[in-house]
Design an enzyme around this catalytic site. Structure first.
Site, short mmCIF file in Angstrom:
data_model
loop_
_atom_site.label_atom_id
_atom_site.label_comp_id
_atom_site.label_asym_id
_atom_site.label_seq_id
_atom_site.Cartn_x
_atom_site.Cartn_y
_atom_site.Cartn_z
CD GLU A 1 41.56 52.93 39.69
OE1 GLU A 1 40.57 52.92 38.66
OE2 GLU A 1 41.91 51.73 40.03
CG HIS B 1 36.55 45.73 32.77
ND1 HIS B 1 37.11 44.74 33.48
CD2 HIS B 1 37.01 46.74 33.34
CE1 HIS B 1 38.12 45.21 34.09
NE2 HIS B 1 37.96 46.45 34.77
CD GLU B 2 36.17 50.31 32.46
OE1 GLU B 2 36.21 50.84 33.94
OE2 GLU B 2 37.28 49.99 32.01
CG MET C 1 38.09 55.99 35.59
SD MET C 1 39.22 55.07 36.60
CE MET C 1 38.27 55.05 38.28
CD GLU C 2 36.75 51.64 37.79
OE1 GLU C 2 37.39 51.75 36.73
OE2 GLU C 2 37.41 51.17 38.90
CG ASN C 3 35.42 58.27 36.33
OD1 ASN C 3 36.35 58.29 37.34
ND2 ASN C 3 35.40 58.43 35.08
CG HIS D 1 35.31 48.37 37.71
ND1 HIS D 1 35.72 47.51 38.54
CD2 HIS D 1 36.04 48.58 36.56
CE1 HIS D 1 36.88 47.33 38.10
NE2 HIS D 1 37.37 47.89 36.80
CD GLU E 1 40.64 47.17 37.81
OE1 GLU E 1 40.00 46.59 36.96
OE2 GLU E 1 40.38 48.49 38.10
N GLY F 1 42.26 52.11 28.77
CA GLY F 1 41.16 51.76 28.07
C GLY F 1 40.04 52.59 28.45
N1 B3K Z 1 40.09 51.29 36.95
C1 B3K Z 1 40.85 51.73 35.71
C2 B3K Z 1 42.13 51.79 35.62
C3 B3K Z 1 42.79 53.02 36.02
C4 B3K Z 1 44.42 53.07 35.84
C5 B3K Z 1 44.96 54.09 36.48
N2 B3K Z 1 46.34 54.41 36.25
C6 B3K Z 1 40.29 50.99 34.57
C7 B3K Z 1 39.60 49.73 34.81
O1 B3K Z 1 40.52 48.75 34.99
O2 B3K Z 1 38.53 49.54 34.56
ZN ZN Z 2 38.90 47.58 35.87
#
Ligand code: B3K
Ligand code: ZN
Length: 885
Positions: free
Chosen positions: A127, A303-304, A269-271, A307, A326, A267
């Site tokens: 992302e 948070h993740e 990432m929600e893969n 998502h 977000e 912080g």
């Molecule tokens: N979605 C990611 C943020 C990605 C930032 C890329 N430059 C983390 C978050 O907000 O959960």
């Molecule tokens: Zn987020």
């Protein structure tokens, strides 16, 4: 680096994709000096489009193309076009298969975007637009595909091979290698793709969902960190349960994995099914992480995880809609944290953060609406406005439709759009449809930038026993937006009588009185509410719970603020009254300092805080919050022209005086709480956080007295605390004290003890970078040579350089310009290494408009120097050029 003039991309130019990718089959061959990526894309013409088949333009950057085939036929050089950013070819049928092979270099990827190495492991960050650095693709969130991923790597170095979804096969390979295949049954955009290969250990647990499905939970870390995962695991299980109860959202795969990596730009990432986290957002145990770090881990894990629904199952159509996922997810994680800890304290922390940092962004050259209209580099738009203000906007919707209505709206949103890539309008529409309300004017919060001002005035009429509150809203111009239309501002308010009792609220024309606290929508530029049945002039408590992200003004006297501090039934507003009182008193001191007068503290602030300290019934966390004076950053934000020296001097003077005047009470509280800390085992839990926060703020006040018994207590806490919260506070207090010998000894022993723990060393760097002591810049320079420091690790950069530029106004803004020069030098170096981090650091220089003309000139000169320094990344170019515009 940019090779062409960077282009603005506009929301108004959005078009649906010409082609779709139904299936994506990826094979990664990971080696030490390069990696190979083979992609098979099963594609078709988007049924929403008609007419002749257009050229297919696949995104791709920094890829070495080895081969490309269309429907199994290898293409020759004349059959496709290649540029820095695209691979283009002409399909001949409406369904087809593309095969590409590319070579990439994760081992030398210092931008930490795409596939890269963090220490000895491979990991990804896609992302927003990182997937195009892995393979040629339609790298946009409205192209969703079913992914199958095979990884192959040396077995010994990379025993663990992970990707999204479920593991379906694995086996050995020749040459000491092995492979594994993962299949993700859910359609997803490429930005949610992830892979990890490394020598990792994992902590395992499981969660039974509401419909009795068993989900395996795994947290993967480097072996030395295996003892620091329990808190994250507990947080994950709490999050899963909470999302079922609060939002009816159940997890959907059989496995959920978190991997901690040391080198990470943000912080976490929600893969899908495979969250990748900055180790600072996973690892926590008493001895090495503070209470704040524990709470941050809990919040980011949540948070993740959240998502998975707000972001993954329902994703964004385009990156202008970023706040759709977000803002909503920040709102969700703040509700979760409020439920897990103290709701009022959480609200206070969020508001203090928003007002200090997001309000400043909204008043600066990078100001943009929650849904921006255009950008050069999307990475620059992961901002406080999109996240924090976006969350406030969602919160206002909840305030307007009520908690139940909001839940109906979110249920409808998830049900209606599951599996889709949608827009902010779709979210608002679901809220409207579920509640039978109309939110079109409200939607200006998404399109108009800037922080609205809300000026309130009062008038009491004894003859009619009525009380009028008149609200006037206005919003300053922001870049590209000179005129603003009125917002819908939900104002929660109450009225207090002279005894502090809450009065029932009855508006003129209402048949009977309603509740004692109510929400009123202010929708006009000027609007009056008339309350009736009032025997005497009441005192209003306005914008309770900070019901809207606005700058409220009401001509409260200091005595009225003291009254509200004691009697307001709204906990947030009791704190807010104390803050406003402190702001008035500090502004008076700032004026005295500027006029060269002796500083004299209004003793009402002392009495107000004494009352707070003397009240044993108050939650210690609230006492700690009320004792915390508004920060220098906030005082800067509310100044017309910020005088950093006067602000610092005034605030320190006030702290000193308060520390002296309240010494005995603070000392009692300190000793009682320290005694409890000594006799109770550490727990990462709200009542413990509360106790330590009061203990620690008490210590910081007490140390200003310079008394030997306080110093002894501080050293005792530093040496004997069994947890990082107490140890770190003692260290920070020493670092900012005049006790040079003790300070040096403490810093040295701390570094010796924790030298092998990078996250603890980050805190050690940070406390020194943020120190207001004279000579901090020289210390920062010296620390950059420390063996534990490297510019290649974002956590280190943030800890040292970020703390200096962002949390140390006195030293960063030194009138000789040395702080600015230093920051610009680092930005120029980082621009080539890691553009995202370079661009983030720039924030402090972009606020030049807040300072005196000498500083303005120095700051803009540094921005000019960066602009002229050579080939700039689009990230840095956008921020510098907009700041100078
Ligand atoms: N979605 C990611 C943020 C990605 C930032 C890329 N430059 C983390 C978050 O907000 O959960
Ligand atoms: Zn987020």
């Amino acid at each position: 680096m940019r090779t062409e003039q960077p282009k603005m991309i506009y929301l108004k130019d959005y078009q649906v994709p010409d082609y779709l990718i139904d299936e994506t089959h990826l094979t990664f061959e990971l080696f030490e000096d390069h990696s190979l990526v083979h992609a098979q894309l099963v594609m078709r013409r988007n049924p929403l489009c008609s007419g002749a088949l257009p050229v297919l333009q696949l995104d791709g950057q920094q890829l070495e193309l080895l081969s490309v085939a269309l429907d199994g036929q290898t293409l020759g050089e004349g059959d496709y076009q290649l540029s820095d950013s695209h691979l283009s070819l002409q399909p001949t049928a409406s369904s087809f298969v593309i095969d590409t092979s590319v070579r990439i270099h994760p081992e030398s990827n210092t931008a930490l975007e795409g596939l890269y190495k963090s220490g000895s492991m491979f990991c990804t960050q896609c992302e927003a637009e990182g997937f195009r650095k892995i393979t040629y693709y339609l790298d946009r969130p409205d192209v969703m595909s079913r992914f199958t991923t095979t990884l192959s790597a040396e077995q010994h170095r990379y025993p663990v091979l992970l990707s999204n979804g479920n593991p379906i096969a694995s086996g050995p390979e020749d040459g000491g290698r092995h492979w594994a295949t993962w299949e993700d049954p859910f359609m997803k955009p490429a930005y949610l793709f992830a892979l990890v290969a490394g020598d990792l250990w994992c902590v395992e647990d499981s969660f039974t969902t509401v419909s009795q499905r068993e989900v395996a939970l795994r947290i993967y870390v480097e072996p030395e960190n295996i003892d620091k995962c329990q808190h994250a695991m507990d947080s994950l299980k709490k999050s899963m349960k909470w999302d079922e109860e609060a939002y009816g959202r159940e997890y959907d795969l059989d496995i959920f994995m978190i991997v901690a990596v040391n080198d990470f730009n943000m912080g976490a990432m929600e893969n899908k099914g495979l969250n990748i986290f900055n180790s600072s957002a996973v690892l926590a145990k008493a001895e090495t992480a503070t209470d704040a770090a524990h709470q941050r881990v809990e919040a980011i894990v949540a948070h993740e995880y959240f998502h998975n629904w707000s972001g993954n199952r329902v994703t964004c159509r385009d990156w202008f809609q970023l706040s759709l996922k977000e803002g909503f997810t920040v709102f969700r994680d703040s509700q979760f944290s409020a439920d897990m800890n103290s709701a009022t304290v959480k609200r206070i922390e969020d508001v203090a953060y928003l007002r200090t940092h997001q309000f400043a962004e909204d008043a600066g050259p990078m100001a943009h609406s929650v849904r921006p209209e255009g950008f050069i580099e999307i990475s620059n738009f992961y901002t406080l406005t999109v996240y924090e203000k976006g969350a406030e906007v969602v919160r206002m919707i909840q305030t307007l439709v009520g908690a139940e209505g909001f839940r109906k709206g979110s249920d409808l949103y998830f049900e209606r759009h599951d599996g889709q890539a949608v827009t902010v309008d779709d979210f608002v529409k679901a809220m409207e449809d579920a509640n039978g309300v109309e939110l079109s004017q409200f939607k200006r919060w998404y399109s108009q930038a800037g922080t609205p001002r809300l000026a309130v005035s009062e008038a009491y009429d004894a003859a009619t026993r009525s009380y009028r509150l008149t609200f006037r809203q206005s919003c300053p111009a922001t870049p590209g937006q000179s005129e603003k239309l009125p917002f819908v501002i939900p104002v929660e308010l109450g009225l207090l009588d002279a005894e502090g009792r809450a009065l029932a609220l009855r508006l003129e024309g209402e048949a009977q009185a309603g509740a004692t606290t109510r929400v009123f929508s202010i929708t006009e530029a000027e609007q009056t509410l008339t309350f009736v049945d009032l025997d005497a002039q009441p005192l209003p408590s306005l914008l309770r719970g900070f019901s809207a992200p606005v700058k409220l003004s009401f001509p409260y006297s200091r005595d009225q603020l003291m009254f509200l501090m004691q009697h307001d039934s709204d906990g947030f507003n009791r704190w807010e009254a104390g803050q406003q009182l402190a702001v008035q008193v500090l502004q008076e001191l700032i004026g005295q300092h500027q006029r060269g007068e002796a500083l004299v503290l209004d003793t009402r602030l002392v009495s107000a805080l004494r009352t707070v300290l003397e009240n044993p019934a108050l939650d210690p966390a609230m006492v700690a919050e009320m004792l915390s004076l508004p920060g220098e950053g906030y005082l800067t934000e509310i100044s017309e022209v910020a005088d950093v020296d006067a602000i610092h001097a005034a605030r320190e003077f006030a702290r000193q005086q308060l520390g002296e005047a309240l010494h005995d009470l603070l000392w009692q509280r300190y000793q009682a709480n320290r005694e409890q800390s000594r006799s109770t085992a550490y727990m990462a839990e709200a009542t413990h956080f509360a106790r330590r926060s009061l203990q620690n703020i008490a210590l910081s006040y007490l140390m200003l007295s310079g008394k030997p018994d306080v110093l002894a207590a501080c050293l005792e806490q530093f040496e004997h605390a069994d947890n990082m919260t107490e140890r770190m506070t003692a260290l920070a207090v020493l670092v900012n004290s005049p006790f040079a010998v003790e300070k040096a000894a403490a810093l040295a022993s701390f570094a010796e003890h924790f030298k092998d723990n990078p996250l603890v060393m980050d805190q050690w760097f940070s406390v020194q970078g943020a120190s207001a002591s004279h000579g901090t810049l020289a210390t920062v320079h010296a620390l950059m040579e420390h063996p534990a420091f490297t510019l290649k690790n974002p956590n280190k950069v943030r800890a040292l350089i970020g703390a200096f530029a962002g949390q140390n106004p006195l030293n960063f803004h030194r009138i000789d310009g040395s702080g600015y020069r230093f920051l610009a030098d680092q930005v120029i170096i980082l621009n080539a290494l890691n553009p995202q981090i370079a661009s983030r650091l720039l924030g402090s220089l972009t606020r030049w408009g807040k300072y005196d003309s000498t500083r303005q000139a120095l700051m803009t000169a540094e921005l000019e120097r960066i602009l002229a320094s050579g080939e700039l990344s689009s990230d840095v170019y956008e921020v510098v050029s907009k700041s100078l515009a």
